[in-house]
Write an enzyme that holds these catalytic residues in place. Structure first.
Site, PDB file in Angstrom:
ATOM      1  CB  ALA A   1      -0.892   0.003   1.243  1.00  0.00           C
ATOM      2  N   GLY A   2       0.236   2.392  -0.184  1.00  0.00           N
ATOM      3  CA  GLY A   2       0.869   3.687   0.054  1.00  0.00           C
ATOM      4  C   GLY A   2       2.247   3.904  -0.549  1.00  0.00           C
TER       5      GLY A   2
ATOM      6  CB  THR B   1      -1.149   6.379   2.237  1.00  0.00           C
ATOM      7  OG1 THR B   1      -0.959   6.596   3.654  1.00  0.00           O
ATOM      8  CG2 THR B   1      -0.106   7.196   1.469  1.00  0.00           C
TER       9      THR B   1
ATOM     10  CB  VAL C   1       8.811  -5.712   9.755  1.00  0.00           C
ATOM     11  CG1 VAL C   1       8.887  -5.608   8.246  1.00  0.00           C
ATOM     12  CG2 VAL C   1       7.808  -4.715  10.335  1.00  0.00           C
TER      13      VAL C   1
ATOM     14  NE  ARG D   1      -2.496  -5.038   3.725  1.00  0.00           N
ATOM     15  CZ  ARG D   1      -2.875  -3.764   3.668  1.00  0.00           C
ATOM     16  NH1 ARG D   1      -4.135  -3.462   3.519  1.00  0.00           N
ATOM     17  NH2 ARG D   1      -1.971  -2.805   3.751  1.00  0.00           N
TER      18      ARG D   1
ATOM     19  CG  ASN E   1       7.271   2.378   3.173  1.00  0.00           C
ATOM     20  OD1 ASN E   1       6.965   3.562   3.290  1.00  0.00           O
ATOM     21  ND2 ASN E   1       6.366   1.429   2.906  1.00  0.00           N
TER      22      ASN E   1
ATOM     23  CE1 TYR F   1       3.805   6.725  12.846  1.00  0.00           C
ATOM     24  CE2 TYR F   1       3.515   9.107  12.856  1.00  0.00           C
ATOM     25  CZ  TYR F   1       3.846   7.939  12.187  1.00  0.00           C
ATOM     26  OH  TYR F   1       4.238   7.978  10.865  1.00  0.00           O
TER      27      TYR F   1
HETATM   28  P1  NDP Z   1      -0.006   2.607   4.406  1.00  0.00           P
HETATM   29  O1  NDP Z   1      -0.858   2.179   5.545  1.00  0.00           O
HETATM   30  O2  NDP Z   1      -0.667   3.004   3.135  1.00  0.00           O
HETATM   31  O3  NDP Z   1       1.090   1.470   4.113  1.00  0.00           O
HETATM   32  C1  NDP Z   1       1.819   0.895   5.164  1.00  0.00           C
HETATM   33  C2  NDP Z   1       2.592  -0.306   4.670  1.00  0.00           C
HETATM   34  O4  NDP Z   1       3.339  -0.841   5.774  1.00  0.00           O
HETATM   35  C3  NDP Z   1       1.704  -1.407   4.150  1.00  0.00           C
HETATM   36  O5  NDP Z   1       2.268  -1.948   2.983  1.00  0.00           O
HETATM   37  C4  NDP Z   1       1.701  -2.433   5.248  1.00  0.00           C
HETATM   38  O6  NDP Z   1       1.612  -3.739   4.708  1.00  0.00           O
HETATM   39  C5  NDP Z   1       3.112  -2.235   5.849  1.00  0.00           C
HETATM   40  N1  NDP Z   1       3.177  -2.737   7.211  1.00  0.00           N
HETATM   41  C6  NDP Z   1       2.557  -2.229   8.311  1.00  0.00           C
HETATM   42  N2  NDP Z   1       2.801  -3.004   9.371  1.00  0.00           N
HETATM   43  C7  NDP Z   1       3.603  -4.030   8.934  1.00  0.00           C
HETATM   44  C8  NDP Z   1       4.175  -5.160   9.558  1.00  0.00           C
HETATM   45  N3  NDP Z   1       4.012  -5.411  10.860  1.00  0.00           N
HETATM   46  N4  NDP Z   1       4.927  -6.005   8.809  1.00  0.00           N
HETATM   47  C9  NDP Z   1       5.108  -5.752   7.498  1.00  0.00           C
HETATM   48  N5  NDP Z   1       4.596  -4.710   6.842  1.00  0.00           N
HETATM   49  C10 NDP Z   1       3.834  -3.854   7.558  1.00  0.00           C
HETATM   50  O7  NDP Z   1       0.862   3.832   4.983  1.00  0.00           O
HETATM   51  P2  NDP Z   1       1.962   4.792   4.300  1.00  0.00           P
HETATM   52  O8  NDP Z   1       2.356   4.318   2.968  1.00  0.00           O
HETATM   53  O9  NDP Z   1       1.480   6.167   4.450  1.00  0.00           O
HETATM   54  O10 NDP Z   1       3.142   4.594   5.352  1.00  0.00           O
HETATM   55  C11 NDP Z   1       4.420   4.108   4.996  1.00  0.00           C
HETATM   56  C12 NDP Z   1       5.427   4.652   5.988  1.00  0.00           C
HETATM   57  O11 NDP Z   1       5.439   6.069   5.922  1.00  0.00           O
HETATM   58  C13 NDP Z   1       5.165   4.326   7.453  1.00  0.00           C
HETATM   59  O12 NDP Z   1       6.390   4.057   8.086  1.00  0.00           O
HETATM   60  C14 NDP Z   1       4.536   5.601   7.994  1.00  0.00           C
HETATM   61  O13 NDP Z   1       4.745   5.729   9.384  1.00  0.00           O
HETATM   62  C15 NDP Z   1       5.299   6.621   7.203  1.00  0.00           C
HETATM   63  N6  NDP Z   1       4.698   7.947   7.055  1.00  0.00           N
HETATM   64  C16 NDP Z   1       3.434   8.110   6.561  1.00  0.00           C
HETATM   65  C17 NDP Z   1       2.913   9.383   6.388  1.00  0.00           C
HETATM   66  C18 NDP Z   1       1.533   9.631   5.878  1.00  0.00           C
HETATM   67  O14 NDP Z   1       0.985  10.718   6.176  1.00  0.00           O
HETATM   68  N7  NDP Z   1       0.946   8.751   5.117  1.00  0.00           N
HETATM   69  C19 NDP Z   1       3.731  10.564   6.686  1.00  0.00           C
HETATM   70  C20 NDP Z   1       5.034  10.274   7.213  1.00  0.00           C
HETATM   71  C21 NDP Z   1       5.492   9.016   7.361  1.00  0.00           C
HETATM   72  P3  NDP Z   1       0.718  -4.939   5.291  1.00  0.00           P
HETATM   73  O15 NDP Z   1      -0.426  -4.316   6.049  1.00  0.00           O
HETATM   74  O16 NDP Z   1       0.291  -5.703   4.079  1.00  0.00           O
HETATM   75  O17 NDP Z   1       1.668  -5.704   6.135  1.00  0.00           O
HETATM   76  C1  8X3 Z   2       2.535  10.510   9.427  1.00  0.00           C
HETATM   77  C2  8X3 Z   2       2.124  11.932   9.353  1.00  0.00           C
HETATM   78  O1  8X3 Z   2       1.064  13.881  10.585  1.00  0.00           O
HETATM   79  O2  8X3 Z   2       0.183  11.701  11.073  1.00  0.00           O
HETATM   80  O3  8X3 Z   2       3.805  10.332   9.920  1.00  0.00           O
HETATM   81  O4  8X3 Z   2       2.319  12.322  11.915  1.00  0.00           O
HETATM   82  S1  8X3 Z   2       1.401  12.460  10.802  1.00  0.00           S
END
Ligand code: NDP
Ligand code: 8X3
Length: 253
Positions: free
Chosen positions: A12-13, A188, A61, A35, A87, A153
């Site tokens: 995702a994302g 996302t 992870v 997934r 990520n 967080y």
């Molecule tokens: P999404 O929820 O869209 O994607 C998160 C991804 O992380 C998924 O592919 C999910 O896969 C994977 N994931 C979560 N937990 C696990 C686990 N235990 N084991 C393996 N994979 C895992 O979120 P984003 O793409 O937005 O987030 C990606 C990263 O960016 C994160 O670290 C988030 O903290 C960070 N981030 C996000 C921001 C935002 O505003 N969106 C801003 C700043 C940072 P699956 O569920 O299939 O395991």
């Molecule tokens: C994800 C962005 O604003 O929820 O890291 O902290 S925020």
């Protein structure tokens, strides 16, 4: 020449968009996540649209033994990993500390901090052997300033910030680059996960301004990873124009 890029959380994302971005430019990607059906679907898209090889690895992870067994015995042709994108991560809950759920705290710390460490530990031997590699950690503006109810967080992303700096120092003699990309809010599945599936609450996070997208962040990961060999972006903080820092937004309406 095509590189080998391992991306955690590619279902995702940011992770999914990053895998597509690298594949579109002719690089081989290893995509991971919990997934399996989403990994298979992405593998199919990349093979069909970009004719690129893809290795899917289905693990959590947080499960150190699973990380080790999947990553320490990679097929020979996939071992020369050039770029690791740490990520996979999440926020779980947005509660004041006095109302926080221990289960949320553990999920965030185990995924965002310990998961990143387990994956890095498993991949480093491949990079050490070749004295080359690039680790890109996805941090957050939440790792720069704490915001109300962000407590655990924010702490987990402050840990990513500190680990990125520490890893860069320790890995310097080995020729391994370490970058942090610290995004602000991007639309996302992040907020849906944070609010335990409450889509309406999640959507409200991105209303009244133009948030960043997964493709925006993928572009920056790709940019950081393809600079000349003698350059390393240490830290890249990026937000939408409507976001000034981790907690100041200018929203309309
Ligand atoms: P999404 O929820 O869209 O994607 C998160 C991804 O992380 C998924 O592919 C999910 O896969 C994977 N994931 C979560 N937990 C696990 C686990 N235990 N084991 C393996 N994979 C895992 O979120 P984003 O793409 O937005 O987030 C990606 C990263 O960016 C994160 O670290 C988030 O903290 C960070 N981030 C996000 C921001 C935002 O505003 N969106 C801003 C700043 C940072 P699956 O569920 O299939 O395991
Ligand atoms: C994800 C962005 O604003 O929820 O890291 O902290 S925020």
């Amino acid at each position: 020449m095509g590189k080998i890029v391992l991306i955690t959380g590619a279902t995702a994302g940011f992770g999914r968009a990053t895998a597509l971005r690298f594949a579109a430019e002719g690089h081989k990607v290893i995509i991971t996540g919990r997934r399996k059906e989403r990994l298979d679907e992405l593998q199919k898209i990349i093979k069909e649209e970009h004719q690129q090889e893809v290795l899917t690895l289905n693990f959590d992870v947080r499960d150190q033994k699973a990380v080790e067994s999947h990553l320490q015995s990679l097929p020979k042709e996939w071992q020369a990993i050039d770029i690791l994108v740490n990520n996979a991560g999440l926020a779980s809950g947005l509660d004041p500390i006095q109302d926080g759920l221990r289960d949320d705290w553990e999920r965030m710390i185990d995924t965002n901090v310990k998961g990143l460490l387990y994956v890095t530990e498993a991949i480093l031997p491949y990079m050490k052997e070749r004295k080359s590699g690039h680790i890109i950690n996805i941090g957050s503006t939440a790792g720069k300033e704490v915001y109300p109810r962000g407590n655990v967080y924010c702490a987990s992303k402050h840990a990513v910030d500190a680990l990125t700096k520490g890893m860069r120092i320790d890995l310097l003699p080995l020729g391994i680059k370490v970058t942090q990309i610290a995004p602000g809010a991007a639309d996302t599945e992040f907020s849906t996960v944070r609010f335990h599936g409450d889509k309406e609450k999640a959507d409200s996070v991105y209303q009244g301004y133009q948030p960043m997208t997964a493709d925006d962040i993928a572009e920056l990961v790709y940019y950081s990873a393809t600079l000349p060999a003698h350059l390393c972006i240490n830290d890249l903080v990026v937000t939408a124009v409507a976001q000034a820092n981790s907690y100041v937004f200018h929203k309309e309406g």
